[in-house]
Design a protein around this motif. Structure first.
Motif, PDB file in Angstrom:
ATOM      1  N   UNK A  76       3.342 -19.311  41.816  1.00 14.57           N
ATOM      2  CA  UNK A  76       2.073 -18.917  42.435  1.00 14.57           C
ATOM      3  C   UNK A  76       0.990 -19.975  42.226  1.00 14.57           C
ATOM      4  N   UNK A  77       1.100 -20.764  41.167  1.00 13.10           N
ATOM      5  CA  UNK A  77       0.067 -21.756  40.849  1.00 13.10           C
ATOM      6  C   UNK A  77       0.205 -23.032  41.688  1.00 13.10           C
ATOM      7  N   UNK A  78       1.393 -23.637  41.701  1.00 15.56           N
ATOM      8  CA  UNK A  78       1.535 -24.938  42.376  1.00 15.56           C
ATOM      9  C   UNK A  78       2.079 -24.830  43.804  1.00 15.56           C
ATOM     10  N   UNK A  79       2.608 -23.672  44.174  1.00 16.09           N
ATOM     11  CA  UNK A  79       3.126 -23.456  45.535  1.00 16.09           C
ATOM     12  C   UNK A  79       2.543 -22.146  46.086  1.00 16.09           C
ATOM     13  N   UNK A  80       1.211 -22.038  46.156  1.00 12.48           N
ATOM     14  CA  UNK A  80       0.600 -20.747  46.503  1.00 12.48           C
ATOM     15  C   UNK A  80       0.967 -20.217  47.893  1.00 12.48           C
ATOM     16  N   UNK A  81       1.082 -21.081  48.872  1.00  9.37           N
ATOM     17  CA  UNK A  81       1.458 -20.599  50.214  1.00  9.37           C
ATOM     18  C   UNK A  81       2.891 -20.090  50.233  1.00  9.37           C
ATOM     19  N   UNK A  82       3.790 -20.813  49.572  1.00  6.60           N
ATOM     20  CA  UNK A  82       5.189 -20.392  49.497  1.00  6.60           C
ATOM     21  C   UNK A  82       5.298 -19.071  48.731  1.00  6.60           C
ATOM     22  N   UNK A  83       4.518 -18.952  47.654  1.00  5.67           N
ATOM     23  CA  UNK A  83       4.523 -17.729  46.867  1.00  5.67           C
ATOM     24  C   UNK A  83       4.027 -16.552  47.712  1.00  5.67           C
ATOM     25  N   UNK A  84       2.989 -16.756  48.519  1.00  4.99           N
ATOM     26  CA  UNK A  84       2.452 -15.682  49.364  1.00  4.99           C
ATOM     27  C   UNK A  84       3.496 -15.198  50.364  1.00  4.99           C
ATOM     28  N   UNK A  85       4.259 -16.127  50.948  1.00  2.90           N
ATOM     29  CA  UNK A  85       5.322 -15.746  51.888  1.00  2.90           C
ATOM     30  C   UNK A  85       6.407 -14.966  51.152  1.00  2.90           C
ATOM     31  N   UNK A  86       6.810 -15.453  49.969  1.00  3.79           N
ATOM     32  CA  UNK A  86       7.821 -14.757  49.166  1.00  3.79           C
ATOM     33  C   UNK A  86       7.343 -13.352  48.799  1.00  3.79           C
ATOM     34  N   UNK A  87       6.087 -13.245  48.359  1.00  3.48           N
ATOM     35  CA  UNK A  87       5.552 -11.963  47.927  1.00  3.48           C
ATOM     36  C   UNK A  87       5.453 -10.978  49.102  1.00  3.48           C
ATOM     37  N   UNK A  88       5.070 -11.465  50.276  1.00  4.58           N
ATOM     38  CA  UNK A  88       5.002 -10.607  51.456  1.00  4.58           C
ATOM     39  C   UNK A  88       6.393 -10.117  51.840  1.00  4.58           C
ATOM     40  N   UNK A  89       7.386 -10.991  51.776  1.00  2.62           N
ATOM     41  CA  UNK A  89       8.768 -10.598  52.105  1.00  2.62           C
ATOM     42  C   UNK A  89       9.277  -9.574  51.108  1.00  2.62           C
ATOM     43  N   UNK A  90       8.902  -9.730  49.855  1.00  2.21           N
ATOM     44  CA  UNK A  90       9.299  -8.778  48.819  1.00  2.21           C
ATOM     45  C   UNK A  90       8.705  -7.396  49.101  1.00  2.21           C
ATOM     46  N   UNK A  91       7.525  -7.387  49.698  1.00  7.42           N
ATOM     47  CA  UNK A  91       6.855  -6.129  50.032  1.00  7.42           C
ATOM     48  C   UNK A  91       7.326  -5.578  51.385  1.00  7.42           C
ATOM     49  N   UNK A  92       8.261  -6.296  52.022  1.00  8.70           N
ATOM     50  CA  UNK A  92       8.788  -5.830  53.300  1.00  8.70           C
ATOM     51  C   UNK A  92       8.042  -6.356  54.507  1.00  8.70           C
ATOM     52  N   UNK A  93       7.158  -7.320  54.299  1.00 11.28           N
ATOM     53  CA  UNK A  93       6.389  -7.911  55.392  1.00 11.28           C
ATOM     54  C   UNK A  93       6.885  -9.341  55.605  1.00 11.28           C
ATOM     55  N   UNK A  94       7.642  -9.570  56.636  1.00 10.66           N
ATOM     56  CA  UNK A  94       8.142 -10.913  56.907  1.00 10.66           C
ATOM     57  C   UNK A  94       9.504 -11.170  56.286  1.00 10.66           C
ATOM     58  N   UNK A  95       9.925 -12.423  56.344  1.00 12.96           N
ATOM     59  CA  UNK A  95      11.246 -12.839  55.881  1.00 12.96           C
ATOM     60  C   UNK A  95      11.105 -14.001  54.923  1.00 12.96           C
ATOM     61  N   UNK A  96      11.883 -13.971  53.862  1.00  9.58           N
ATOM     62  CA  UNK A  96      11.930 -15.091  52.916  1.00  9.58           C
ATOM     63  C   UNK A  96      13.247 -15.821  53.120  1.00  9.58           C
ATOM     64  N   UNK A  97      13.277 -17.150  52.927  1.00 15.50           N
ATOM     65  CA  UNK A  97      14.492 -17.915  53.201  1.00 15.50           C
ATOM     66  C   UNK A  97      15.760 -17.466  52.496  1.00 15.50           C
ATOM     67  N   UNK A 104      21.048 -23.401  56.346  1.00 10.68           N
ATOM     68  CA  UNK A 104      20.210 -24.365  55.646  1.00 10.68           C
ATOM     69  C   UNK A 104      19.076 -24.896  56.506  1.00 10.68           C
ATOM     70  N   UNK A 105      19.325 -25.204  57.762  1.00  6.40           N
ATOM     71  CA  UNK A 105      18.273 -25.787  58.601  1.00  6.40           C
ATOM     72  C   UNK A 105      17.103 -24.825  58.760  1.00  6.40           C
ATOM     73  N   UNK A 106      17.357 -23.519  58.776  1.00  8.47           N
ATOM     74  CA  UNK A 106      16.287 -22.549  58.877  1.00  8.47           C
ATOM     75  C   UNK A 106      15.541 -22.427  57.551  1.00  8.47           C
ATOM     76  N   UNK A 107      16.255 -22.516  56.439  1.00  6.96           N
ATOM     77  CA  UNK A 107      15.614 -22.467  55.124  1.00  6.96           C
ATOM     78  C   UNK A 107      14.655 -23.639  54.980  1.00  6.96           C
ATOM     79  N   UNK A 108      15.094 -24.828  55.345  1.00  9.74           N
ATOM     80  CA  UNK A 108      14.278 -26.016  55.199  1.00  9.74           C
ATOM     81  C   UNK A 108      13.094 -26.020  56.157  1.00  9.74           C
ATOM     82  N   UNK A 109      13.215 -25.314  57.285  1.00  8.27           N
ATOM     83  CA  UNK A 109      12.130 -25.257  58.263  1.00  8.27           C
ATOM     84  C   UNK A 109      11.037 -24.286  57.835  1.00  8.27           C
ATOM     85  N   UNK A 110      11.316 -23.431  56.889  1.00  7.32           N
ATOM     86  CA  UNK A 110      10.367 -22.399  56.467  1.00  7.32           C
ATOM     87  C   UNK A 110       9.121 -22.977  55.885  1.00  7.32           C
TER      88      UNK A 110
END
Length: 110
Positions: A76-97, A104-110
């Motif tokens: 959450x500290x050094x990758x805040x945008x990535x953490x926000x996407x992960x946290x939203x996916x964990x809450x059922x909002x959106x998709x995490x890689x 792999x190509x879709x994971x890297x595009x995230x």
């Protein structure tokens, strides 16, 4: 870093979560128990390393796709945008890689 055979090697975590020796250092660090990954210059990780509270749980990854495949979450500290996407996916909002493992190509595009 391992130097037992005279040559430098680095212990990284693979996508299956298993450690292996590599001639190349990792690009991301993580915490084995908390299952988080982040940049090597992360202020939070460096602070805990300086307090000698973190080193025994420290792991390294070749890249972000590997950290995700191994089941680690972004810092959450050094990758805040990535953490926000992960946290939203964990809450059922959106998709995490990690839901895209094997694509792999879709994971890297995230």
């Amino acid at each position: 870093m391992n130097t037992s055979n005279g040559a430098s090697s680095f212990t990284l975590i693979g996508p299956d979560g298993v450690a292996f020796d590599s001639a190349t250092p990792g690009t991301l660090g993580g915490h084995r128990r908390l299952r988080g990954y982040g940049r090597l210059d992360c202020s939070s990780a460096l602070r805990w390393l300086a307090k000698a509270k973190y080193a025994r749980h420290r792991v390294f990854f070749a890249d972000e796709a590997t950290a995700i495949a191994a089941g680690y979450r972004p810092c959450a500290r050094c990758l805040p945008r990535r953490y926000a996407v992960w946290n939203a996916a964990r809450a059922g909002i959106g998709t995490w890689p990690d839901q895209l493992v094997g694509r792999t190509e879709e994971v890297l595009a995230y």
